[in-house]
Write a protein that holds these residues in place. Structure first.
Motif, PDB file in Angstrom:
ATOM      1  N   TYR A  56       6.558  -4.895 -12.231  1.00 26.84           N
ATOM      2  CA  TYR A  56       5.685  -4.036 -12.766  1.00 26.84           C
ATOM      3  C   TYR A  56       6.281  -3.246 -13.590  1.00 26.84           C
ATOM      4  N   ILE A  79      10.859  -5.559  -9.100  1.00 28.75           N
ATOM      5  CA  ILE A  79      10.408  -5.906  -7.612  1.00 28.75           C
ATOM      6  C   ILE A  79      11.137  -7.142  -6.769  1.00 28.75           C
ATOM      7  N   ARG A  93       9.593  -4.531   5.546  1.00 30.32           N
ATOM      8  CA  ARG A  93       9.221  -2.860   5.829  1.00 30.32           C
ATOM      9  C   ARG A  93       8.210  -2.700   4.643  1.00 30.32           C
ATOM     10  N   ASN A  94       7.634  -1.456   4.662  1.00 25.49           N
ATOM     11  CA  ASN A  94       6.615  -1.033   3.659  1.00 25.49           C
ATOM     12  C   ASN A  94       7.299  -1.153   2.100  1.00 25.49           C
ATOM     13  N   GLY A  95       6.914  -1.586   1.019  1.00 29.90           N
ATOM     14  CA  GLY A  95       7.622  -1.546  -0.067  1.00 29.90           C
ATOM     15  C   GLY A  95       8.611  -2.781  -0.429  1.00 29.90           C
ATOM     16  N   ALA A  96       8.862  -3.852   0.843  1.00 34.14           N
ATOM     17  CA  ALA A  96       9.859  -4.794   0.459  1.00 34.14           C
ATOM     18  C   ALA A  96       9.516  -5.690  -0.367  1.00 34.14           C
ATOM     19  N   GLY A  97       8.173  -5.751  -0.811  1.00 31.42           N
ATOM     20  CA  GLY A  97       7.696  -6.648  -1.979  1.00 31.42           C
ATOM     21  C   GLY A  97       6.966  -7.962  -1.514  1.00 31.42           C
ATOM     22  N   LYS A  98       6.273  -7.785  -0.353  1.00 27.87           N
ATOM     23  CA  LYS A  98       5.582  -8.783   0.151  1.00 27.87           C
ATOM     24  C   LYS A  98       4.421  -9.018  -0.537  1.00 27.87           C
ATOM     25  N   THR A  99       3.566  -7.865  -0.897  1.00 29.26           N
ATOM     26  CA  THR A  99       2.474  -8.161  -1.606  1.00 29.26           C
ATOM     27  C   THR A  99       2.699  -8.620  -3.260  1.00 29.26           C
ATOM     28  N   THR A 100       3.713  -8.082  -3.529  1.00 30.00           N
ATOM     29  CA  THR A 100       4.158  -8.680  -4.813  1.00 30.00           C
ATOM     30  C   THR A 100       4.394  -9.924  -5.096  1.00 30.00           C
ATOM     31  N   GLU A 150      -5.493  -7.581   0.431  1.00 30.85           N
ATOM     32  CA  GLU A 150      -5.379  -6.508   1.631  1.00 30.85           C
ATOM     33  C   GLU A 150      -6.581  -5.825   1.548  1.00 30.85           C
ATOM     34  N   GLU A 167      -1.987  -8.902   4.797  1.00 36.14           N
ATOM     35  CA  GLU A 167      -2.316  -7.935   5.938  1.00 36.14           C
ATOM     36  C   GLU A 167      -3.526  -8.199   6.641  1.00 36.14           C
ATOM     37  N   GLN A 187       2.150  -6.332   8.576  1.00 40.44           N
ATOM     38  CA  GLN A 187       2.774  -5.114   9.338  1.00 40.44           C
ATOM     39  C   GLN A 187       3.100  -5.386  10.915  1.00 40.44           C
TER      40      GLN A 187
HETATM   41  P1  ATP Z   1       3.337  -2.838   1.935  1.00 39.26           P
HETATM   42  O1  ATP Z   1       3.531  -3.165   3.263  1.00 39.26           O
HETATM   43  O2  ATP Z   1       3.650  -1.305   1.764  1.00 39.26           O
HETATM   44  O3  ATP Z   1       2.051  -3.138   1.124  1.00 39.26           O
HETATM   45  P2  ATP Z   1       4.739  -4.735   0.447  1.00 39.26           P
HETATM   46  O4  ATP Z   1       6.105  -5.184   1.035  1.00 39.26           O
HETATM   47  O5  ATP Z   1       3.717  -5.545   0.335  1.00 39.26           O
HETATM   48  O6  ATP Z   1       4.643  -3.414   1.372  1.00 39.26           O
HETATM   49  P3  ATP Z   1       4.541  -4.283  -2.419  1.00 39.26           P
HETATM   50  O7  ATP Z   1       3.198  -3.915  -2.494  1.00 39.26           O
HETATM   51  O8  ATP Z   1       4.956  -5.718  -2.976  1.00 39.26           O
HETATM   52  O9  ATP Z   1       5.236  -4.097  -0.983  1.00 39.26           O
HETATM   53  O10 ATP Z   1       5.315  -3.433  -3.395  1.00 39.26           O
HETATM   54  C1  ATP Z   1       6.751  -3.451  -3.630  1.00 39.26           C
HETATM   55  C2  ATP Z   1       7.285  -2.501  -4.619  1.00 39.26           C
HETATM   56  O11 ATP Z   1       6.428  -2.628  -5.958  1.00 39.26           O
HETATM   57  C3  ATP Z   1       7.021  -1.189  -4.088  1.00 39.26           C
HETATM   58  O12 ATP Z   1       8.342  -0.066  -4.402  1.00 39.26           O
HETATM   59  C4  ATP Z   1       5.759  -0.601  -5.028  1.00 39.26           C
HETATM   60  O13 ATP Z   1       5.789   0.829  -4.938  1.00 39.26           O
HETATM   61  C5  ATP Z   1       5.655  -1.181  -6.081  1.00 39.26           C
HETATM   62  N1  ATP Z   1       4.530  -1.635  -6.789  1.00 39.26           N
HETATM   63  C6  ATP Z   1       3.515  -2.385  -6.126  1.00 39.26           C
HETATM   64  N2  ATP Z   1       2.481  -2.187  -6.898  1.00 39.26           N
HETATM   65  C7  ATP Z   1       2.787  -1.676  -8.081  1.00 39.26           C
HETATM   66  C8  ATP Z   1       2.264  -1.437  -9.277  1.00 39.26           C
HETATM   67  N3  ATP Z   1       0.997  -1.961  -9.511  1.00 39.26           N
HETATM   68  N4  ATP Z   1       2.794  -0.864 -10.271  1.00 39.26           N
HETATM   69  C9  ATP Z   1       4.192  -0.423 -10.206  1.00 39.26           C
HETATM   70  N5  ATP Z   1       4.927  -0.639  -8.768  1.00 39.26           N
HETATM   71  C10 ATP Z   1       4.023  -1.225  -7.802  1.00 39.26           C
END
Ligand code: ATP
Length: 237
Positions: free
Chosen positions: A16, A21, A40-47, A90, A163, A195
């Protein structure tokens, strides 16, 4: 040489902006299985899901993504969608001002068309009962069902669920879990980000665990359930 997996993510890196990420991950998904993608939160799953679906952000800067011999890494999101990727985000992204049925019909405008309305209402009877109701006025659980049904309304091979159980009562989670089993029986492959790791692992065949954008586990879901160290270190369960 073994045959390539049905869905294969190979040395993928995603950013990003300047933020690195997804840090060079590789994993396979077999046809017809449910893979739990955890961490965990922020691990990068959504990405990771957004990278596979070829959304405009994040930027995937390296690696390859193959679905059934098709190079997703060379495609725009609409092409990935046409190739068989169905992302359920989500926030569920139900379109305001449209009824349940119109939300489904809108998905069926673009070929290749997937499940018929009849088949979708068969899988989700509540949606059939409420087909004239505005989609955004459904309960959280019903909106999640609509979001999944809308993905199936197109001819998808892989369902990417971000999620789906979030904010839902356990009985509704039971109901959605039951439909995910039926969807699997129909031959659709699923990546499930959750989660609620215990619920996801009970449903999934295999699991991939992410920690700060790298893969720390790839194996049988049952193995994670039985591994105290993995559970506490990466899943807090
Ligand atoms: P969650 O369960 O909290 O959704 P996740 O594992 O899905 O967690 P991601 O959403 O993939 O995590 O986020 C991974 C990292 O990328 C995090 O540090 C987040 O802050 C960052 N991030 C997510 N979206 C963006 C964005 N649009 N711009 C910049 N950074 C982002």
């Amino acid at each position: 040489e073994t045959a390539p997996a049905f869905l294969s993510v190979w040395n993928m890196e995603s950013y990003y902006g300047e933020s690195y990420i997804v840090q060079n991950i590789s994993f396979n998904v077999h046809e017809g299985e449910i893979l739990a993608l955890l961490g965990r939160n922020g691990a990068g799953k959504t990405t990771t899901l957004r990278s596979i679906a070829r959304m405009n952000s994040p930027q995937v800067t390296a690696g390859e993504i193959w679905l059934d011999h098709q190079p997703l890494h060379k495609m725009a999101s609409y092409e990935a969608s046409r190739a068989g990727i169905g992302l359920v985000p989500e926030d569920r992204a139900i379109i305001p001002g449209l009824t349940v049925e119109e939300n489904l019909q809108l998905a069926q405008i673009a070929p290749p068309i997937g499940w018929s309305l009849e088949r979708l209402y068969d899988l989700f009877p509540r949606l059939g009962e409420r087909r004239k109701q505005e989609g955004v006025t459904l309960s959280g659980g019903e909106q999640q069902m609509l979001a999944i049904a809308r993905a199936l309304a197109r001819d998808i091979k892989v369902l990417l669920l971000d999620e789906p159980y979030e904010g839902l009562a356990p009985v509704i989670v039971d109901e959605i879990e039951k439909t995910l089993r039926i969807i699997k029986e129909q031959g659709i492959t699923t990546i499930l980000v959750e989660q609620n790791a215990v619920r996801a692992l009970e449903l999934a065949d295999r699991a991939v665990i992410l920690d700060t954008g790298t893969i720390v586990f790839d194996g049988a879901a049952a193995e994670v359930l039985g591994n105290e160290e993995l559970r506490s270190e990466y899943l807090a369960i």
